[in-house]
Design a protein around this motif. Structure first.
Motif, short mmCIF file in Angstrom:
data_model
loop_
_atom_site.label_atom_id
_atom_site.label_comp_id
_atom_site.label_asym_id
_atom_site.label_seq_id
_atom_site.Cartn_x
_atom_site.Cartn_y
_atom_site.Cartn_z
N ALA A 24 0.83 -1.21 0.00
CA ALA A 24 0.00 0.00 0.00
C ALA A 24 0.86 1.26 0.00
N GLY A 25 1.97 1.19 0.72
CA GLY A 25 2.87 2.34 0.75
C GLY A 25 3.55 2.58 -0.58
N LEU A 26 3.60 1.56 -1.42
CA LEU A 26 4.22 1.68 -2.75
C LEU A 26 3.18 1.92 -3.84
N GLY A 27 1.92 1.97 -3.45
CA GLY A 27 0.86 2.15 -4.43
C GLY A 27 0.44 0.86 -5.10
N ILE A 28 0.72 -0.27 -4.45
CA ILE A 28 0.37 -1.59 -5.00
C ILE A 28 -0.64 -2.26 -4.08
N ASP A 29 -1.81 -2.58 -4.61
CA ASP A 29 -2.85 -3.26 -3.83
C ASP A 29 -2.53 -4.76 -3.80
N VAL A 30 -2.22 -5.28 -2.60
CA VAL A 30 -1.87 -6.69 -2.44
C VAL A 30 -3.09 -7.47 -1.98
N GLU A 31 -3.50 -8.47 -2.76
CA GLU A 31 -4.66 -9.30 -2.42
C GLU A 31 -4.20 -10.72 -2.15
N VAL A 32 -4.57 -11.25 -0.99
CA VAL A 32 -4.24 -12.63 -0.63
C VAL A 32 -5.34 -13.54 -1.13
N VAL A 33 -4.95 -14.55 -1.92
CA VAL A 33 -5.90 -15.53 -2.44
C VAL A 33 -5.78 -16.78 -1.59
N HIS A 34 -6.84 -17.12 -0.87
CA HIS A 34 -6.79 -18.22 0.10
C HIS A 34 -7.09 -19.56 -0.55
N ARG A 35 -6.41 -20.58 -0.07
CA ARG A 35 -6.60 -21.95 -0.53
C ARG A 35 -7.81 -22.57 0.17
N ASP A 36 -8.56 -23.39 -0.56
CA ASP A 36 -9.68 -24.12 0.02
C ASP A 36 -9.13 -25.15 1.01
N PRO A 37 -9.48 -25.03 2.29
CA PRO A 37 -8.90 -25.95 3.30
C PRO A 37 -9.28 -27.41 3.09
N HIS A 38 -10.30 -27.67 2.28
CA HIS A 38 -10.74 -29.05 2.05
C HIS A 38 -10.04 -29.68 0.84
N THR A 39 -9.20 -28.92 0.17
CA THR A 39 -8.52 -29.43 -1.02
C THR A 39 -7.22 -30.10 -0.62
N LEU A 40 -6.98 -31.28 -1.15
CA LEU A 40 -5.74 -32.01 -0.89
C LEU A 40 -4.84 -31.98 -2.12
N GLY A 41 -3.51 -31.97 -1.88
CA GLY A 41 -2.56 -31.98 -2.98
C GLY A 41 -2.45 -30.62 -3.65
N PHE A 42 -1.74 -30.59 -4.78
CA PHE A 42 -1.53 -29.33 -5.49
C PHE A 42 -2.71 -29.02 -6.39
N VAL A 43 -3.31 -27.87 -6.18
CA VAL A 43 -4.39 -27.37 -7.03
C VAL A 43 -4.15 -25.88 -7.22
N PRO A 44 -4.11 -25.39 -8.49
CA PRO A 44 -3.91 -23.95 -8.70
C PRO A 44 -5.02 -23.15 -8.04
N LEU A 45 -4.65 -22.06 -7.37
CA LEU A 45 -5.65 -21.20 -6.75
C LEU A 45 -6.45 -20.51 -7.84
N SER A 46 -7.78 -20.53 -7.69
CA SER A 46 -8.66 -20.13 -8.78
C SER A 46 -8.40 -18.70 -9.25
N LYS A 47 -8.26 -17.76 -8.33
CA LYS A 47 -8.08 -16.37 -8.72
C LYS A 47 -6.78 -16.18 -9.45
N ARG A 48 -5.69 -16.76 -8.94
CA ARG A 48 -4.38 -16.58 -9.57
C ARG A 48 -4.34 -17.32 -10.90
N GLU A 49 -4.99 -18.49 -10.99
CA GLU A 49 -5.03 -19.21 -12.25
C GLU A 49 -5.83 -18.43 -13.28
N GLU A 50 -6.91 -17.79 -12.82
CA GLU A 50 -7.74 -16.99 -13.71
C GLU A 50 -6.93 -15.84 -14.30
N GLN A 51 -6.10 -15.21 -13.46
CA GLN A 51 -5.32 -14.08 -13.95
C GLN A 51 -4.22 -14.51 -14.91
#
Length: 223
Positions: free
Chosen positions: A194-221
């Motif tokens: 925020a101090g640099l003018g960059i909005d940082v958004e944390v994309v949370h993992r589904d706690p019920h998901t096992l193994g490696f699964v791309p996070l939906s928001k980051r995969e979408e981007q």
């Protein structure tokens, strides 16, 4: 016979103007332009990177290792390698229909093992992954192209790496106003962004998901 790592004619032409301009500005101490073909110097660098051989073990049909390492270290230190990297990234983004400069990045870290001979002051234990080595932090654009890199001991917290990445991103890419991260980065990173003018958004993992699964928001981007 060429090596698989040799640049094709088309790839060489992409960076030849930069190398030629650099060489014209840096003649040898004796005043001549040097004995080695610059394309062969460049070919030797990816050969070493791809094979992992020691510099002294470069094949004899490539320029002497001392000459290759001289150019490699000089271009690394004076920013020529970064200039080439940025030029190629801009071209890839343009071909993908995007602006040269990114407006958003994705931050992530990965712990990698190091050899037993690695200096102790540059390695550490990642307590979360119980893995000893180094941690690399990468900021990439939505195409997956590298924007900034930070390497630290594995014991360094993601927050410290995240803030360092944001500093590098802001310094070299003022067009960036958005960053996505996973939950490994805490509020300190968002506050720093925020101090640099960059909005940082944390994309949370589904706690019920096992193994490696791309996070939906980051995969979408990335799509």
């Amino acid at each position: 016979m060429p090596y698989p790592s040799d640049l094709s004619d088309e790839r060489w032409e992409l960076i030849r103007p930069i190398i030629s301009a650099w060489k014209a500005q840096h003649p040898s101490v004796s005043g001549h332009q040097g004995h080695y073909d610059m394309r062969e110097i460049v070919n030797a660098i990816p050969y070493q990177a791809r094979t992992g051989c020691q510099w002294r073990y470069l094949p004899h049909d490539l320029p002497p290792y001392s000459a290759v390492y001289y150019y490699f270290s000089t271009w690394r230190d004076d920013g020529t390698d970064q200039t080439i990297h940025d030029l190629l990234r801009w071209q890839v983004r343009e071909r993908a229909g995007r602006a040269e400069d990114p407006s958003a990045v994705i931050l992530d870290t990965q712990t990698v093992h190091t050899s037993a001979n690695a200096p102790a002051d540059t390695t550490g234990l990642d307590p979360g992954k119980k893995s000893r080595g180094r941690k690399r932090g990468i900021a990439s654009d939505v195409l997956g192209l590298v924007i900034a890199v930070v390497v630290a001991a594995a014991s360094v917290h993601d927050n410290a790496i995240g803030t360092a990445l944001l500093d590098k991103v802001a310094a070299a890419n003022p067009s960036v106003t958005k960053a996505w991260t996973d939950a490994g980065f805490k509020n300190a990173v968002a506050a720093h962004g925020a101090g640099l003018g960059i909005d940082v958004e944390v994309v949370h993992r589904d706690p019920h998901t096992l193994g490696f699964v791309p996070l939906s928001k980051r995969e979408e981007q990335r799509a």
